[in-house]
Design a protein around this motif. Structure first.
Motif, PDB file in Angstrom:
ATOM      1  N   PHE B 312      11.284  21.757   3.177  1.00 40.48           N
ATOM      2  CA  PHE B 312      11.420  22.937   2.322  1.00 40.48           C
ATOM      3  C   PHE B 312      12.537  22.809   1.267  1.00 40.48           C
ATOM      4  CE2 PHE B 312      13.088  27.232   1.506  1.00 40.48           C
ATOM      5  CZ  PHE B 312      11.965  27.797   0.917  1.00 40.48           C
ATOM      6  N   PRO B 313      13.776  22.471   1.649  1.00 34.46           N
ATOM      7  CA  PRO B 313      14.819  22.380   0.617  1.00 34.46           C
ATOM      8  C   PRO B 313      14.554  21.267  -0.398  1.00 34.46           C
ATOM      9  CG  PRO B 313      15.675  21.678   2.751  1.00 34.46           C
ATOM     10  CD  PRO B 313      14.301  22.203   2.998  1.00 34.46           C
ATOM     11  N   ILE B 314      13.886  20.204   0.056  1.00 36.47           N
ATOM     12  CA  ILE B 314      13.564  19.122  -0.890  1.00 36.47           C
ATOM     13  C   ILE B 314      12.539  19.635  -1.910  1.00 36.47           C
ATOM     14  CG2 ILE B 314      12.807  16.722  -1.113  1.00 36.47           C
ATOM     15  CD1 ILE B 314      13.468  16.380   1.882  1.00 36.47           C
ATOM     16  N   GLY B 315      11.608  20.453  -1.415  1.00 36.85           N
ATOM     17  CA  GLY B 315      10.623  21.056  -2.313  1.00 36.85           C
ATOM     18  C   GLY B 315      11.288  21.971  -3.331  1.00 36.85           C
ATOM     19  N   VAL B 316      12.286  22.732  -2.883  1.00 38.44           N
ATOM     20  CA  VAL B 316      13.008  23.631  -3.795  1.00 38.44           C
ATOM     21  C   VAL B 316      13.727  22.797  -4.872  1.00 38.44           C
ATOM     22  CG1 VAL B 316      14.928  25.279  -3.985  1.00 38.44           C
ATOM     23  CG2 VAL B 316      13.305  25.471  -2.084  1.00 38.44           C
ATOM     24  N   ALA B 317      14.401  21.728  -4.429  1.00 36.50           N
ATOM     25  CA  ALA B 317      15.107  20.850  -5.388  1.00 36.50           C
ATOM     26  C   ALA B 317      14.113  20.249  -6.374  1.00 36.50           C
ATOM     27  CB  ALA B 317      15.845  19.746  -4.640  1.00 36.50           C
ATOM     28  N   ASN B 318      12.939  19.911  -5.859  1.00 39.51           N
ATOM     29  CA  ASN B 318      11.894  19.335  -6.687  1.00 39.51           C
ATOM     30  C   ASN B 318      11.444  20.303  -7.789  1.00 39.51           C
ATOM     31  OD1 ASN B 318      10.409  16.758  -6.281  1.00 39.51           O
ATOM     32  ND2 ASN B 318       8.749  18.181  -6.735  1.00 39.51           N
ATOM     33  N   LEU B 319      11.303  21.557  -7.411  1.00 37.64           N
ATOM     34  CA  LEU B 319      10.915  22.573  -8.402  1.00 37.64           C
ATOM     35  C   LEU B 319      11.976  22.696  -9.495  1.00 37.64           C
ATOM     36  CD1 LEU B 319       9.348  25.601  -6.487  1.00 37.64           C
ATOM     37  CD2 LEU B 319       8.313  24.263  -8.310  1.00 37.64           C
ATOM     38  N   ILE B 320      13.243  22.652  -9.078  1.00 41.87           N
ATOM     39  CA  ILE B 320      14.339  22.746 -10.068  1.00 41.87           C
ATOM     40  C   ILE B 320      14.255  21.562 -11.030  1.00 41.87           C
ATOM     41  CG2 ILE B 320      16.861  22.705 -10.382  1.00 41.87           C
ATOM     42  CD1 ILE B 320      17.053  24.033  -7.577  1.00 41.87           C
ATOM     43  N   ILE B 321      14.047  20.372 -10.484  1.00 41.40           N
ATOM     44  CA  ILE B 321      13.990  19.166 -11.325  1.00 41.40           C
ATOM     45  C   ILE B 321      12.837  19.252 -12.318  1.00 41.40           C
ATOM     46  CG2 ILE B 321      13.678  16.634 -11.327  1.00 41.40           C
ATOM     47  CD1 ILE B 321      16.334  17.906 -10.078  1.00 41.40           C
ATOM     48  N   PHE B 322      11.683  19.685 -11.828  1.00 41.26           N
ATOM     49  CA  PHE B 322      10.535  19.719 -12.737  1.00 41.26           C
ATOM     50  C   PHE B 322      10.625  20.870 -13.737  1.00 41.26           C
ATOM     51  CE2 PHE B 322       8.681  16.457 -10.114  1.00 41.26           C
ATOM     52  CZ  PHE B 322       8.024  15.695 -11.071  1.00 41.26           C
ATOM     53  N   PHE B 323      11.376  21.891 -13.396  1.00 41.90           N
ATOM     54  CA  PHE B 323      11.682  22.915 -14.394  1.00 41.90           C
ATOM     55  C   PHE B 323      12.478  22.257 -15.537  1.00 41.90           C
ATOM     56  CE2 PHE B 323      14.858  25.870 -16.080  1.00 41.90           C
ATOM     57  CZ  PHE B 323      14.027  26.835 -16.633  1.00 41.90           C
TER      58      PHE B 323
END
Lengths: 74, 491
Positions: B312-323
């Motif tokens: 889950f936290p890796i997914g959140v970080a991933n969303l931030i990066i792709f933003f």
């Protein structure tokens, strides 16, 4: 070492951890896998792994991961 | 100065001749002078922005090497502040105008050539010095050359100081093999750009600009865009790598057969590789390994269980990066949605990794099963093409409208670019088709491990000369003269 192998098997079972020394270079472990491993190592060994440690040399083999953990545990 | 202009070819010739004739100790000054000439040709005032980024990171790194965090933070804030003002003011003003009574005029600044690229590259150097990955450069001219090295200035690849700077420092002896490899690479890049991408652009522009009346041709438009974008961007990178190769400098590869990717994550490991690696090292890992992410991981493991909680936290970080990736592409909503679309798919597939693995096991499928590999490649290609709707459209609304209309009528027309002249249409369509067949064959060979460049470089010189002349003739006869610039030069 057994404990680290168990963590690796749990996160990405499709790899030959006994012999492979190119886990990152050959894309066997993705960045998602690496971060999952880091999380498990931090929780299991109560260590802090900084971004500067997340380099191929520290994650290319089970032995390299083991050595990094030993070093960070002091 | 475009890579396809006559003046640029003169610059390449001067670069090669001058580099090997000038004494080794002055070569970096020579390359720097050429880079400045190249940059000034795009607008003299823009050089000030580049100098500002170089000076702030140069002096910042000298202090950051002693472990001072502020020496990293201040240059980063200044440089990304300049980038933000120049690039994102229109978006910020349009957001402000949503407030009651607000009606600010939307100001658009002219963007300095390659500002996103050199800002990212110099920021990477500063962080590398701070984290002890490389030493701070003491000579400003040498550092400025690293930031401004002209082949990569327009659209990358984004260089790492640790690998590029030593090569710029080293005096490379003349080697005819490097010249041949470089010329083949330049020719290959021009072929992709001038014969394929520029012709595909005719279809892309026609369909996307007139999407309201051409309703059902969205699929053709997006497939042509997938061809155009890849050939244009990777063609430009080939030219950049080829020029550097001629003077013995090996820039990082930026593409590795991206449309053969098995997953979207794999695609991003093969597409714009230097940006992806930079995002991973400078943002994704630091964010994912930050203290608050560590707390989020512990919370999510408690609440969501071991498997999902870990991802889950890796997914959140991933969303931030792709933003960030989305907004890096441009200050428009469709780019932001494009980034989030990519981030969301990768995050969800990360969360479901264990479930997918169990499904595959129960069905007796492995990642090496041939039909499953073909399925995954096709699936990834479709996912990527859906994202291209968002990337190429002028708005999110247009992207959705085109996608929805794609299945409501005939989906393909060779004659869409000029229904009154079938021969004109064929003269632009056939080069795309034939060119893609050639690129596909080369890509398959590379995917199977063949060093195609090494093979062709060993052919006699007359073959190289004939190939280069052939490319120029084909481009002159079948090329699209209305298109010239590179898509990524606008970033």
């Amino acid at each position: 070492m057994e404990e680290i192998l168990a963590i690796l098997e749990d996160i990405q079972p499709d790899a030959d951890y006994e012999n492979c020394t190119t886990l990152i270079d050959d894309g066997i472990l993705s960045s998602f896998d690496v971060l999952s491993i880091v999380g498990e190592l931090e929780d299991t060994y109560n260590i802090r792994i900084l971004p500067v440690e997340v380099v191929p040399a520290n994650f290319n083999s089970a032995r390299a991961i083991y050595d990094m953990v030993q070093r960070l545990r002091g | 100065m475009s890579f396809t202009s006559f003046s640029f070819f003169v610059l390449i010739a001067v670069c090669c001749a001058g580099y090997y004739l000038i004494p080794a100790r002055h070569r970096h000054i020579f390359l720097l002078a050429l880079s400045v000439v190249y940059y000034i040709a795009g607008g003299p005032v823009f050089l000030l922005y580049l100098l500002f980024a170089a000076l702030t990171t140069y002096f910042g790194a000298r202090v950051a090497a002693k472990g001072k965090k502020a020496a990293v933070a201040v240059p980063l804030l200044l440089d990304f502040g300049v980038l933000a003002v120049l690039k994102y003011t229109p978006l910020a003003v349009s957001l402000l105008n949503h407030l009651p009574g607000a009606d600010f005029p939307i100001v658009r600044f002219a963007l300095p050539l390659g500002i996103s690229f050199y800002t990212f590259q110099s920021a990477g150097y500063l962080l590398d010095v701070y984290w002890g990955r490389c030493e701070a450069e003491l000579s400003f001219p040498r550092y400025l050359l690293f930031v401004a090295f002209f082949p990569q200035l327009m659209q990358g690849p984004i260089g790492r100081y640790g690998s590029l700077a030593p090569q710029l420092r080293e005096a490379h002896a003349f080697d005819i093999a490097n010249i041949r490899r470089g010329l083949w690479r330049i020719g290959w890049g021009l072929f992709k750009k001038m014969v394929i991408a520029d012709n595909a652009a005719l279809y892309v522009n026609r369909i996307f600009d007139d999407y309201a009346s051409l309703k059902s041709l969205g699929i053709e438009g997006v497939l042509m865009y997938s061809v155009q974008l890849y050939m244009d961007f990777s063609g430009g990178i080939d030219v950049a790598l080829g020029i550097a190769e001629m003077i013995g400098i090996h820039l990082d590869e930026n593409f590795r057969q991206p449309y053969f990717a098995q997953t979207l994550t794999d695609f991003w490991h093969r597409w714009h590789i230097t940006l992806g690696n930079g995002m991973k090292d400078y943002l994704f890992y630091p964010i994912s390994l930050s203290g608050w992410m560590s707390r989020l991981r512990k919370w999510s493991r408690r609440k969501l269980g071991k498997e999902i909680g870990r991802a889950f936290p890796i997914g959140v970080a991933n969303l931030i990066i792709f933003f960030v990736v989305g907004i890096w592409h441009g200050a428009e909503w469709h780019f932001i949605v494009y980034g989030l679309y990519n981030g969301l798919i990768i995050a969800v597939s990360g969360l479901l990794t264990g479930t997918f693995r169990r499904w595959k096991k129960s069905l007796g499928i492995t990642d090496r099963t041939r039909w499953f590999q073909a399925f995954r490649m096709l699936r990834t290609f479709v996912i990527v093409n859906i994202s291209w709707f968002l990337d190429r459209s002028g708005s999110v609304r247009q992207a959705f409208q085109m996608f929805r209309n794609s299945f409501r009528g005939p989906i393909f027309s060779i004659h869409v670019i000029d229904p009154s002249s079938p021969s004109y249409c064929m003269s632009h369509f056939l080069p795309i088709l034939a060119g893609c067949a050639v690129v596909l064959a080369v890509s398959i060979m590379k995917e199977r491990g063949t060093d195609v460049l090494k093979k062709v470089s060993s052919l006699p010189s007359w073959v190289l000369a004939a190939a280069l002349i052939g490319i120029l003739i084909i481009s002159a006869v079948f090329g699209n003269k209305d298109v010239g610039g590179f898509i990524y030069a606008n970033f």
